[in-house]
Design an enzyme around this catalytic site. Sequence first.
Site, short mmCIF file in Angstrom:
data_model
loop_
_atom_site.label_atom_id
_atom_site.label_comp_id
_atom_site.label_asym_id
_atom_site.label_seq_id
_atom_site.Cartn_x
_atom_site.Cartn_y
_atom_site.Cartn_z
N THR A 152 0.87 -1.18 0.00
CA THR A 152 0.00 0.00 0.00
C THR A 152 0.90 1.23 0.00
O THR A 152 1.60 1.49 0.97
CB THR A 152 -0.92 -0.01 1.24
OG1 THR A 152 -1.72 -1.19 1.20
CG2 THR A 152 -1.82 1.20 1.26
N LYS A 179 -0.72 5.92 9.86
CA LYS A 179 0.02 5.88 8.59
C LYS A 179 -0.93 5.76 7.41
O LYS A 179 -0.79 6.45 6.40
CB LYS A 179 0.98 4.67 8.58
CG LYS A 179 2.39 4.97 8.99
CD LYS A 179 3.27 3.76 8.70
CE LYS A 179 4.38 3.64 9.74
NZ LYS A 179 5.06 2.33 9.69
N LYS A 229 -7.34 1.24 -2.85
CA LYS A 229 -6.98 0.70 -1.53
C LYS A 229 -7.03 1.80 -0.46
O LYS A 229 -7.59 1.61 0.63
CB LYS A 229 -5.56 0.12 -1.59
CG LYS A 229 -5.01 -0.41 -0.26
CD LYS A 229 -5.70 -1.68 0.19
CE LYS A 229 -5.37 -2.07 1.63
NZ LYS A 229 -3.98 -2.48 1.83
#
Lengths: 294, 294, 294, 294
Positions: free
Chosen positions: D95, D241, D171
């Site tokens: 990711t 994050k 995503k």
Amino acid sequence: MKVGFIGLGRMGTAMADRILGGGHEIAVYNRTTAKCADLISRGAKLTETVAEAARFGDVVITMLENDGALSNVALGDSGLVASMAKGAIHVAMGTHSISLIKKLTAAHTDAGQILIGAPVMGRPPVAAAGQLGILAGGPTAAIEKCQPLFAVMGRRTFEAGKEPISAAAAKISVNLILACAIEAMGEGFALAEKCGLAGPAFLDILTDGLFAAPAYKTYGKIIAEKSYFGDPGFTATTGLKDINLALAAGESVGVPTPALNASRDRLLAAIANGHGDRDWTVMALEQARASGIA
Amino acid sequence: MKVGFIGLGRMGTAMADRILGGGHEIAVYNRTTAKCADLISRGAKLTETVAEAARFGDVVITMLENDGALSNVALGDSGLVASMAKGAIHVAMGTHSISLIKKLTAAHTDAGQILIGAPVMGRPPVAAAGQLGILAGGPTAAIEKCQPLFAVMGRRTFEAGKEPISAAAAKISVNLILACAIEAMGEGFALAEKCGLAGPAFLDILTDGLFAAPAYKTYGKIIAEKSYFGDPGFTATTGLKDINLALAAGESVGVPTPALNASRDRLLAAIANGHGDRDWTVMALEQARASGIA
Amino acid sequence: MKVGFIGLGRMGTAMADRILGGGHEIAVYNRTTAKCADLISRGAKLTETVAEAARFGDVVITMLENDGALSNVALGDSGLVASMAKGAIHVAMGTHSISLIKKLTAAHTDAGQILIGAPVMGRPPVAAAGQLGILAGGPTAAIEKCQPLFAVMGRRTFEAGKEPISAAAAKISVNLILACAIEAMGEGFALAEKCGLAGPAFLDILTDGLFAAPAYKTYGKIIAEKSYFGDPGFTATTGLKDINLALAAGESVGVPTPALNASRDRLLAAIANGHGDRDWTVMALEQARASGIA
Amino acid sequence: MKVGFIGLGRMGTAMADRILGGGHEIAVYNRTTAKCADLISRGAKLTETVAEAARFGDVVITMLENDGALSNVALGDSGLVASMAKGAIHVAMGTHSISLIKKLTAAHTDAGQILIGAPVMGRPPVAAAGQLGILAGGPTAAIEKCQPLFAVMGRRTFEAGKEPISAAAAKISVNLILACAIEAMGEGFALAEKCGLAGPAFLDILTDGLFAAPAYKTYGKIIAEKSYFGDPGFTATTGLKDINLALAAGESVGVPTPALNASRDRLLAAIANGHGDRDWTVMALEQARASGIA
């Protein structure tokens, strides 16, 4: 004093000029040398490398636009940390992130050098007049040593803590509060207008008492007159950079900032709608838009 | 002039006293008559009913604490609308909702009367000194007619639009901006403190230039000194009422207010944590808590 | 059982019809009698007054659109509280505010009556099929007594606490989470689209796993297809009412709701821009607008 | 097929194992070689350098934890861009940020190579079972060529656009919606609880219909049971994050995200209060705290 000066943009040039006018010796360095011409004609010494500026005197000042530039100049090969003498002082006067200033403090300390964080409040004309507000953070003795330089650049030196990051945080926090004030005005002016009160009338009421301060008078005037598309004092894109510094600072030390985020989202929407190069009060234009009146 | 005056709380009493001192005839009404004693001893006439006060002169002033009280006094049986003469003026000087002022404007108009919205800026001591800022909205001729009264109560009468709701909105919008300023300071002070800069030092920096205004000096001082638990100038619960007026105004005319909502949520959290009776700067205490430093 | 039923809108009619079909005796009351015609033709008894419906059996159900209507019916002169027998049960099945339900609980208790809060999940067709989710809060014995009624109206009765306000809060909290989900989708779809991914493709990804639920499939489809202007399942204006119930609940018990406020502000902006009568997913349209793509 | 595989953390190892089990030849590279032992014992080839892995077959997969690692592996000296053959395919399955994927797309294109963005949905056990959701963005032909690999790693390959950034955005956007769902649950559960409804009862109501999906069942269970301090599925720090990736994506393409910011601020407050290593549902704990019930 003998001073190296790195970063001769509009602010840096005005500041270096004050130092020169104050009777100090100055050696300047800029990536594009042309910008130094005036200063050199007035007696400044031109240096070819960062290292040379770093070793010219006991103090080197940087006035760089962003973290990338300061990181290159200070931490790169043949940069300040690598080049300055032990005991020498680096005065970082740009507006930089908490994390870079923290990193830089450690690097200078490891090299036996001293970092002072000393961001300033004021635009180029204020700098040219030697009327900056200087927020100085770092070891007291070092700040005192630099005071003769600060005295010619600014109207006042504020004690902004024993650590360079304290001074960086002070500047960033003032900017945070300013960004919030603009968004708040956007909301208040939209509400007043939708209830039939014209912007200038509300501005008069707002700034007569509780909010009789430059932040409200200056930015409120643009909002009241809807003169968003005039000459930008500070662009939306630059404003977003400042907001990002505050968000990053908040994240690095653990401070949530919902009011700032409201400003961030409004400004980002203004930019997404094509106003990145306009004055950052376009926040209020976007607020008006969301209120169905723009 | 002959004036009816309804609502003799601390603000109302101080304002009525100024009118009396200005050589006008005044008839007072208050739900609890005892509060009128001083004014009566100084020459005010006591009335037993709202209707009596309503018919005493050409002008009746209300200075009531909330919408409920004004609604009862103005719209109830034998209330102002039912009792005032045609052409008489009702000056509503409390801080009320847009929706009530709108409703009241219509009711007075239907009855051939005139409503002026004239909320004020300033606390009781300011009122006692005749130094209020008066935000007057309504028909120009009616406002001019009342100017002798405004002149003894305030230092300045602001033209706040041709409609009573414009004046209400002006007051509400100033409060909105104030609530946002407090939350923004909470965020800025937390960030500065977590980066090592003490509150008073940051306050000094903040209020030296851009933010050299009472809103920042007064509230910033409480935040900087963390004196949240001293004598509250304005309680959290009262602050939430003002914020709610602004939110309701925003909803009624279609103005989203994300920055205000950040203040609202912070204040509500402070209240939920037991600080409802503290000064509304507890917003900043709650912000500090969310930042892990309180 | 013998049941009074007050409030024959689309939901109420469908629910009353299920009760009738379940073999119970039912007496209906509605402000506009015409709406009861079908039910009467199928065997329901028409009552002329709230009081009459209140005394028809041991249980009276209200299915009213808002607080104002419920307040009139229950707390007005000759209302439910004034008319119901001691020990009788009032089942309030509309979606109402925490503060009204609290007030009503006290009033019924003072009168020796019982209040059950029993808001429902499901639209009219679901009600017609007897497949509602019923959130029942109140004394256990009273809820058990009503279970035969709940059984014909719903597919499941949830135990939603010992207090009527618990059930009200459950409904309001589900709505809160739904409003947040729509705003979140608005943000996610805008981000995906601005990075080159079409809405339907993102919807497929989103609802395949983690978010394989009706809230995302139903509302996500409208967002993905930008079919905001089709037949509204639930209008923006109505959505704002539900959000306001949640905000008011949060205020009354002390719960700040920043995510909900983001939904509120987005929806309010959509309404301010003329979309009050559109489906409340126009939140996502307004989000797209703020993102420069609508 | 012959495949290079770089990044053998828990996810990468499980994925590489599936490829190996699918009958493909695989050459693995990891900074710490020890992590590759199992795979090697099962037939994988160990490579000493990124370049070697890059040239092993026509396809090289990276499954790296963050932008820094991917940037080093792909853009560094002797990295993927410098080492892969013309026409070879790099499948980035971690990711990553929109800006890095954009930069990497350009670099590979300039070098005559192909980048596929293919982030996955699912945790390590899901990867081990070959049941990942794979979001594939890039040139259709290249994706088809990799489908035999995707087929052994995932239960489904989603067409996530013609550009690698589209897949990255998909995503990131799912994560954005998830972060918002958790904050919304925090608000809803706090409201329910303060009105007397226990968490598990509200969870049952919430996930019975509209929100009958894993996101609500899994995270809602932790919130309902207040089991924030159990084994974290996903820590607050890691959650932040992911939120930051979404904020950065929003900034880079111009999408304001107020609901996400509410999650961000809540999570940051939780971290500031010492819960960085707890499950990221501590957002709801912090929400409860702000509501005066934790």
